[in-house]
Motif scaffolding. Sequence first.
Motif, short mmCIF file in Angstrom:
data_model
loop_
_atom_site.label_atom_id
_atom_site.label_comp_id
_atom_site.label_asym_id
_atom_site.label_seq_id
_atom_site.Cartn_x
_atom_site.Cartn_y
_atom_site.Cartn_z
N GLY A 160 36.65 -81.88 -74.71
CA GLY A 160 35.31 -81.04 -75.08
C GLY A 160 35.50 -80.40 -76.27
O GLY A 160 36.82 -80.49 -76.98
N ARG A 161 34.90 -79.27 -76.63
CA ARG A 161 34.91 -78.52 -77.76
C ARG A 161 35.04 -77.11 -77.53
O ARG A 161 34.34 -76.77 -76.69
N ALA A 162 36.23 -76.64 -78.10
CA ALA A 162 36.52 -74.85 -77.76
C ALA A 162 35.23 -74.29 -78.47
O ALA A 162 35.36 -74.32 -79.63
N ILE A 163 34.44 -73.57 -77.89
CA ILE A 163 33.32 -72.82 -78.58
C ILE A 163 33.57 -71.13 -78.52
O ILE A 163 32.79 -70.32 -79.51
N VAL A 164 34.36 -70.69 -77.40
CA VAL A 164 34.67 -69.14 -77.49
C VAL A 164 36.07 -69.18 -76.93
O VAL A 164 36.72 -69.75 -76.45
N ALA A 165 36.69 -67.83 -77.31
CA ALA A 165 37.86 -67.55 -76.84
C ALA A 165 38.22 -66.16 -76.89
O ALA A 165 37.64 -65.30 -77.46
N ALA A 166 39.16 -65.62 -76.21
CA ALA A 166 39.69 -64.41 -75.65
C ALA A 166 41.00 -64.24 -75.53
O ALA A 166 41.73 -65.28 -74.78
N SER A 167 41.83 -63.23 -75.54
CA SER A 167 42.99 -63.09 -75.18
C SER A 167 43.48 -61.99 -74.52
O SER A 167 42.66 -60.80 -74.68
#
Length: 431
Positions: free
Chosen positions: A393-400
């Motif tokens: 799949g494609r990574a479209i959002v991120a958070a840490s």
Amino acid sequence: MTALLAVLLAAAPAPGQASALERLAQDVSRSVAEAGFEGPIGVYVEGSPAPASRAVGSLVMASLSTRRLAPVPVTARDATEAERLAREQGLRSLVRLTVSLEPPKLVVRGDALSTWVNFWSGATPTRTGPAAAVVSVVDADLEALTLAGAPAPASTRPLELSLGVLAKLTALPAALAIADLDGDHRAEVIALVGDGVLTWSSDGRQRGRAELSAPLSTRPTREPFGLLAITNGKLLAWSSRRERAETFVWKGDAWRSSGLGEGPSLGPVVFTPRPGFTSFARELTWAGKTVALPEPIQQFALFGAMALGVSPTGTAAIARGQAPSSQLSGVGAGSTLADLDGDGSPEVIATSSRSTGEVDEVRVLALGAFESAQARGGHLNEAAVAWQKKIDGRAIVAASGDLDGDGVDEVVLGTWSGDGTGELLVLRRTP
């Protein structure tokens, strides 16, 4: 031999090899000379710790002197006053530098400008001559660590990470946030999916869901886009398919709506939506100051006083309260900043900018490696990688954030699968 002594000796330059401070000074003077600046040239240096800043200033002046640019030290309260003083002293050019130790890197950032003003250009005198950004990043050696009063790196163990599935989604995630909602020192994962705000514990157990109720937008986006932010104990949720943001509070293991909110914001940064577009306007307000980034903003991640901004076209840059002077290409929206090794300095987690295909790639880069490639205006593929892995799949959002309370960040990636569903993946350091 103790482990600490071994690390310090490893950090010492080999005989005949230039030290980290010398290499920084040489990089700066070479950049200034190649940009065509004329002497006499003022040198203003700020930063902490002071001994390292003074040493860099002295070495920069020595290096400029060998290039016959007649360097002159400029002592001022700030960079603005430094320009005024340089002009009053009749200097032709000015170099303004900020020195910082960002273990394991020693970093110099700043600019160089002509201080000659054309008073014959009209009612308002105009600055003329060249201008250039100045950036240099090197590994901090024993000399730099000693001047900075900083301990040597505690470990040289390679970065070892694992990537696992936290949750499967029936639709695509539009935004992510990580926060400790109940004070147990284990953060929760919050996602904006469709018209709902969903929450999971760190072990993947779904804990709550709330529905957005703000009026629908007259110009909604086709693809999901939004922002989630925790401020003063409240969750701000904004969707590109709604006219207004909405606020929620966490009570009794559930979200309770507390009414409509202001526009989308993240900490001290306030964004301006672009109706119909999956991005914010490139002009934003940062701690009350207007900052214009090079392009519209699709992803924005804060880490202390620095931020990573990614555009819809795949360009990205690290910024520190002002517009960056260069960008790195090939970076996807599923990118963020996180301290994965607990050393106080963030790593850059970057995905690819490709918009087609069933596979993406997650890369972890040291901050210095990313900024060095950014300063050259290069491509993500050119930057040294500390860790990488392909994902479906494609990574479209991120958070840490710190999911398990061990003092080290984890990263949550929201992915888009070919069948229209999504997943939440967790990237964490292995013991």
